[in-house]
Design an enzyme around this catalytic site. Structure first.
Site, PDB file in Angstrom:
ATOM      1  N   ASP A 119      -7.648  -2.187   2.806  1.00 36.20           N
ATOM      2  CA  ASP A 119      -7.428  -0.874   2.177  1.00 36.20           C
ATOM      3  C   ASP A 119      -5.967  -0.444   2.337  1.00 36.20           C
ATOM      4  O   ASP A 119      -5.673   0.678   2.750  1.00 36.20           O
ATOM      5  CB  ASP A 119      -8.365   0.170   2.792  1.00 36.20           C
ATOM      6  CG  ASP A 119      -8.613   1.346   1.847  1.00 36.20           C
ATOM      7  OD1 ASP A 119      -8.349   1.210   0.638  1.00 36.20           O
ATOM      8  OD2 ASP A 119      -9.060   2.402   2.319  1.00 36.20           O
ATOM      9  N   LEU A 159      -7.576  17.201   8.045  1.00 38.43           N
ATOM     10  CA  LEU A 159      -6.305  16.625   7.608  1.00 38.43           C
ATOM     11  C   LEU A 159      -6.388  16.051   6.205  1.00 38.43           C
ATOM     12  O   LEU A 159      -5.416  16.045   5.467  1.00 38.43           O
ATOM     13  CB  LEU A 159      -5.856  15.533   8.579  1.00 38.43           C
ATOM     14  CG  LEU A 159      -5.516  15.974  10.005  1.00 38.43           C
ATOM     15  CD1 LEU A 159      -5.239  14.761  10.877  1.00 38.43           C
ATOM     16  CD2 LEU A 159      -4.319  16.914  10.006  1.00 38.43           C
ATOM     17  N   VAL A 211     -11.054  13.240   7.702  1.00 38.28           N
ATOM     18  CA  VAL A 211     -10.209  13.043   8.877  1.00 38.28           C
ATOM     19  C   VAL A 211      -9.815  14.415   9.429  1.00 38.28           C
ATOM     20  O   VAL A 211      -9.360  15.284   8.687  1.00 38.28           O
ATOM     21  CB  VAL A 211      -8.947  12.229   8.538  1.00 38.28           C
ATOM     22  CG1 VAL A 211      -8.122  11.984   9.803  1.00 38.28           C
ATOM     23  CG2 VAL A 211      -9.331  10.900   7.895  1.00 38.28           C
ATOM     24  N   GLY A 261     -12.552   8.490   0.223  1.00 41.38           N
ATOM     25  CA  GLY A 261     -13.829   7.968  -0.246  1.00 41.38           C
ATOM     26  C   GLY A 261     -14.732   7.508   0.882  1.00 41.38           C
ATOM     27  O   GLY A 261     -15.929   7.297   0.679  1.00 41.38           O
ATOM     28  N   PHE A 262     -14.199   7.331   2.100  1.00 45.61           N
ATOM     29  CA  PHE A 262     -14.997   6.779   3.198  1.00 45.61           C
ATOM     30  C   PHE A 262     -15.102   7.736   4.377  1.00 45.61           C
ATOM     31  O   PHE A 262     -15.536   7.346   5.435  1.00 45.61           O
ATOM     32  CB  PHE A 262     -14.410   5.444   3.655  1.00 45.61           C
ATOM     33  CG  PHE A 262     -14.358   4.432   2.538  1.00 45.61           C
ATOM     34  CD1 PHE A 262     -15.466   3.701   2.184  1.00 45.61           C
ATOM     35  CD2 PHE A 262     -13.186   4.259   1.813  1.00 45.61           C
ATOM     36  CE1 PHE A 262     -15.410   2.792   1.150  1.00 45.61           C
ATOM     37  CE2 PHE A 262     -13.116   3.346   0.779  1.00 45.61           C
ATOM     38  CZ  PHE A 262     -14.241   2.606   0.439  1.00 45.61           C
ATOM     39  N   GLY A 263     -14.725   8.960   4.193  1.00 42.74           N
ATOM     40  CA  GLY A 263     -14.889   9.912   5.288  1.00 42.74           C
ATOM     41  C   GLY A 263     -13.835  11.005   5.269  1.00 42.74           C
ATOM     42  O   GLY A 263     -12.930  11.020   4.449  1.00 42.74           O
ATOM     43  N   LYS A 310     -11.684  10.237  12.355  1.00 42.76           N
ATOM     44  CA  LYS A 310     -12.273   9.972  11.041  1.00 42.76           C
ATOM     45  C   LYS A 310     -13.785   9.931  11.174  1.00 42.76           C
ATOM     46  O   LYS A 310     -14.334   9.194  11.990  1.00 42.76           O
ATOM     47  CB  LYS A 310     -11.757   8.657  10.460  1.00 42.76           C
ATOM     48  CG  LYS A 310     -12.247   8.419   9.032  1.00 42.76           C
ATOM     49  CD  LYS A 310     -11.507   7.288   8.360  1.00 42.76           C
ATOM     50  CE  LYS A 310     -11.907   7.168   6.895  1.00 42.76           C
ATOM     51  NZ  LYS A 310     -11.178   6.121   6.186  1.00 42.76           N
TER      52      LYS A 310
END
Length: 662
Positions: free
Chosen positions: A471, A350, A358, A354-356, A373
């Site tokens: 965030d 999807l 999805v 910056g953190f994974g 995620k």
């Protein structure tokens, strides 16, 4: 009155004639079909049209029961027509052939005195070749008859009143893929398809043959330039004729389609009846060859299954530590997430942040759609704290928040599982050019803004603990199927009890949304979310990202650009141009000014989310007095905002603190 009657009659007759001229039919099998049959011809129980059977020196005819008009009464020429049929021919005596069949157009369904064998049940020794026959046939012949100048015992020919073909060729078809002709054996018992097409304007008759498992070739087998007008008499019958020469002969038609003045409808091959088995039953080699092969195969399969089970267990192995026992109801199995996302394939991706990454998934048991995620996480102690907080956050229940369903921990990776939002994230609607057809109007944007504000109020003040999202941005606002906004992605969230001070010192978040004080002390508190929410407000109203490196120097930072425009009294010039003039001026001015206030570089100058919600709901007006602290006319205090330095007056900033308390 008489003239009107004549005109009406002519129109009606023209309509009837047109319908008659455009007749067509399609038989995917002949079960229940009314056909004119004689001789050996019959329809089998499973819908096959059997023309001849094993009887020697016999014939069979099968015709469409109604005569068809092929001639145009106005021009005297033959209409265009098209037909296609699937057939199969079998004879055990392949060395001498022994069967023939033909598609036939004739003035009658009866052929008195006709002979079987080489005459295909159409002519006899005295009638063959007579111009008075008015017979047009396409023969599939497995008998080489020297008296008819046959080229071989396996050919297709076009016959006009005669069995000396006007044109013939060995049974074959042109393979478009191989760019060559592929030979066929007519009496093999294999199903084949034949097309007969006549163009009235071009006066050309084309015949195309192919195996049933290949598309119609682009190059016909036979192409004859001929005017059928002298041969055709009106009306004519269409059908099939076949005759036997030897014993053990079977000729079948599986399906048939015909169209006058147009292309015959394609047969649905999957609906055609099944052919019987031809030839003797093959002797089983089960005991001599099959048993050893089966034993070896089963042994290899058993070894493969054992290896597969061991490999699968290793692949999906999970370590459940003692401290996780209390979180078991919130933990997903890695196997379930792997199956749900089809092995985390890119087709299910999807988005990437910056953190994974999805992924979309469908849980194998509940069939619920989820978003998964995938985040790398290596610190053991940090991971334990992270899981504890994730499980706590999973208890959040608010209609403006994307539910966090649980987590999975495996080999240095964490998987966070959320409810799936079908319309994706808000940033796609704001910035992705491919979604311009789904652009959000102002009413939708304002409703989403209020939903996110309500979500942050719930997190900061209304839940049992204080949750700092850390965030807040448009890509973390998901749009449900009713186009309501929901705050999601709690991968960076931190929570603490009311009345305590957060101790985290990690600076995490997204560039452009980070509050200035995070760079100094690294402590996340609700004011950090308020700052990011202010940038989010400007982002939604202006349709611009927080940082635009390609913009002019004074417009690189969104907040600076809006602040400068507000100082010049031109704040409406920053509104997203895609909205045109379709917005409420008071609402959009409120959002822009509130965005500037929330993104103030001094934490104490920012409102609490409860106050923000009251502004957005119109319960409290946002006056320009409240915004005086944002004035850019003085320069004796340094204000750090999104990495830029802007000089401000300390005396004026003091006046900007909201009246009425927190």
């Amino acid at each position: 009155m008489f003239v009107k009657f004549v005109v009406l009659f002519l129109l009606l007759w023209g309509s009837i004639a047109s319908q008659l001229n455009d007749i067509g039919f399609t038989y995917n099998g002949f079960g229940g079909v009314n056909m004119g049959l004689d001789g050996l011809a019959q329809i089998t129980d499973n819908g096959l049209l059997l023309l001849v059977n094993t009887t020697k020196q016999q014939m069979g005819h099968a015709f469409y029961p109604h005569p068809l008009h092929f001639m145009s009464s106005s021009t005297g020429s033959v209409f265009s027509f098209s037909t296609t049929f699937v057939f199969a021919m079998f004879t055990q005596f392949t060395s001498i052939g022994g069967t023939a069949m033909a598609f036939v157009m004739a003035p009658s369904k009866k052929f008195p005195g006709a002979s079987p064998a080489g005459y295909i049940g159409l002519f006899n020794i005295t009638t063959v070749g007579n111009s008075s026959n008015h017979v047009i046939a396409v023969e599939m012949d497995t008998i080489k008859s020297p008296e008819f100048n046959d080229i071989d015992g396996n050919h297709v020919g076009i016959d006009i009143n005669d069995l000396k073909s006007a044109q013939s060729a060995p049974a074959s078809y042109f393979s478009d893929q191989e760019n060559r002709y592929v030979n066929l054996t007519l009496f093999s018992g294999q199903a084949m398809q034949l097309w007969v097409e006549y163009s009235g304007p071009q006066k050309q008759l084309n015949v195309t043959l192919a195996s049933i498992d290949v598309p119609k070739p682009t190059i016909p087998l036979l192409s004859l330039n001929i005017d059928l007008s002298p041969i055709v008499v009106d009306p004519m019958f269409v059908g099939f004729s076949s005759a036997t020469h030897t014993f053990d002969v079977h000729n079948y038609v599986l399906g048939w389609s015909f169209k006058m003045n147009g292309k015959a409808k394609e047969l649905t091959l999957s609906q055609l009846p099944k052919l019987p088995r031809f030839g003797p039953k093959k002797k089983s080699k089960m005991f001599s060859v099959g048993v050893p092969v089966i034993v070896v195969t089963l042994l290899l399969v058993f070894i493969f299954i054992i290896q597969f089970i061991v490999k699968t267990k290793k692949k999906f192995a999970e370590v459940l530590e003692d401290w996780e026992s209390e979180y078991r109801p919130h933990r997903f199995k890695y196997r379930d997430l792997y199956i749900a996302t089809k092995g985390f394939k890119n087709n299910e991706l999807l988005g990437t942040g910056g953190f994974g990454r999805v992924y979309r998934g469908v849980l194998p048991r509940s069939k619920a759609e989820v978003a998964v995620k995938r985040v790398s996480y290596n610190s053991t102690q940090g991971e334990r704290e992270f899981v504890a907080e994730i499980v706590s956050i999973g208890k959040l229940r608010n209609r403006n928040i994307v539910p966090l369903l649980g987590y999975c921990r495996r080999k240095g990776e964490l998987f966070l599982v959320y409810d799936f939002m079908p319309n994706g994230s808000l940033d796609k609607f704001l910035f992705d050019q491919t979604t311009i057809g789904k652009m959000l109007n102002w009413n939708q944007r304002f409703r989403i803004i209020k939903s996110v504000a309500a979500a942050l109020l719930y997190l900061h003040e209304e839940w049992e603990k204080i949750v700092v999202h850390r965030d807040v941005k448009s890509s973390n606002v998901l749009i449900d199927k009713e186009f309501n906004g929901r705050l999601g992605d709690f991968g960076l969230a931190r929570l603490y009890d009311h009345g305590t001070v957060p101790q985290t010192t990690h600076v995490m978040g997204t560039l452009g949304y980070l509050a200035p004080e995070l760079c100094r002390n690294g402590k996340a508190n609700p004011s950090v979310d308020v700052f990011a929410f202010g940038i989010f407000l400007l982002e939604v109203a202006c349709g611009r990202r927080p940082i635009e490196p390609q913009a002019s120097k004074e417009c690189v930072l969104l907040v600076d650009w809006v602040l400068s425009s507000w100082g010049k009294g031109m704040i409406l010039d920053t509104v997203d141009r895609k909205l045109g003039m379709n917005y409420e001026v008071e609402e959009i001015e409120l959002v822009l000014k509130l965005g500037l206030l929330c993104s103030h570089s001094i934490p104490n100058a920012r409102p609490y989310m409860r106050q923000v919600v009251r502004y957005l709901e119109g319960e409290v007006p946002l006056s320009d007095i409240t915004l005086l602290g944002l004035s850019t006319t003085t320069n004796d205090k340094t204000l750090v905002s999104l990495g830029s330095t802007v000089t401000r007056s300390s005396s004026v900033v003091a006046e900007s603190v909201l009246s009425g308390g927190r």
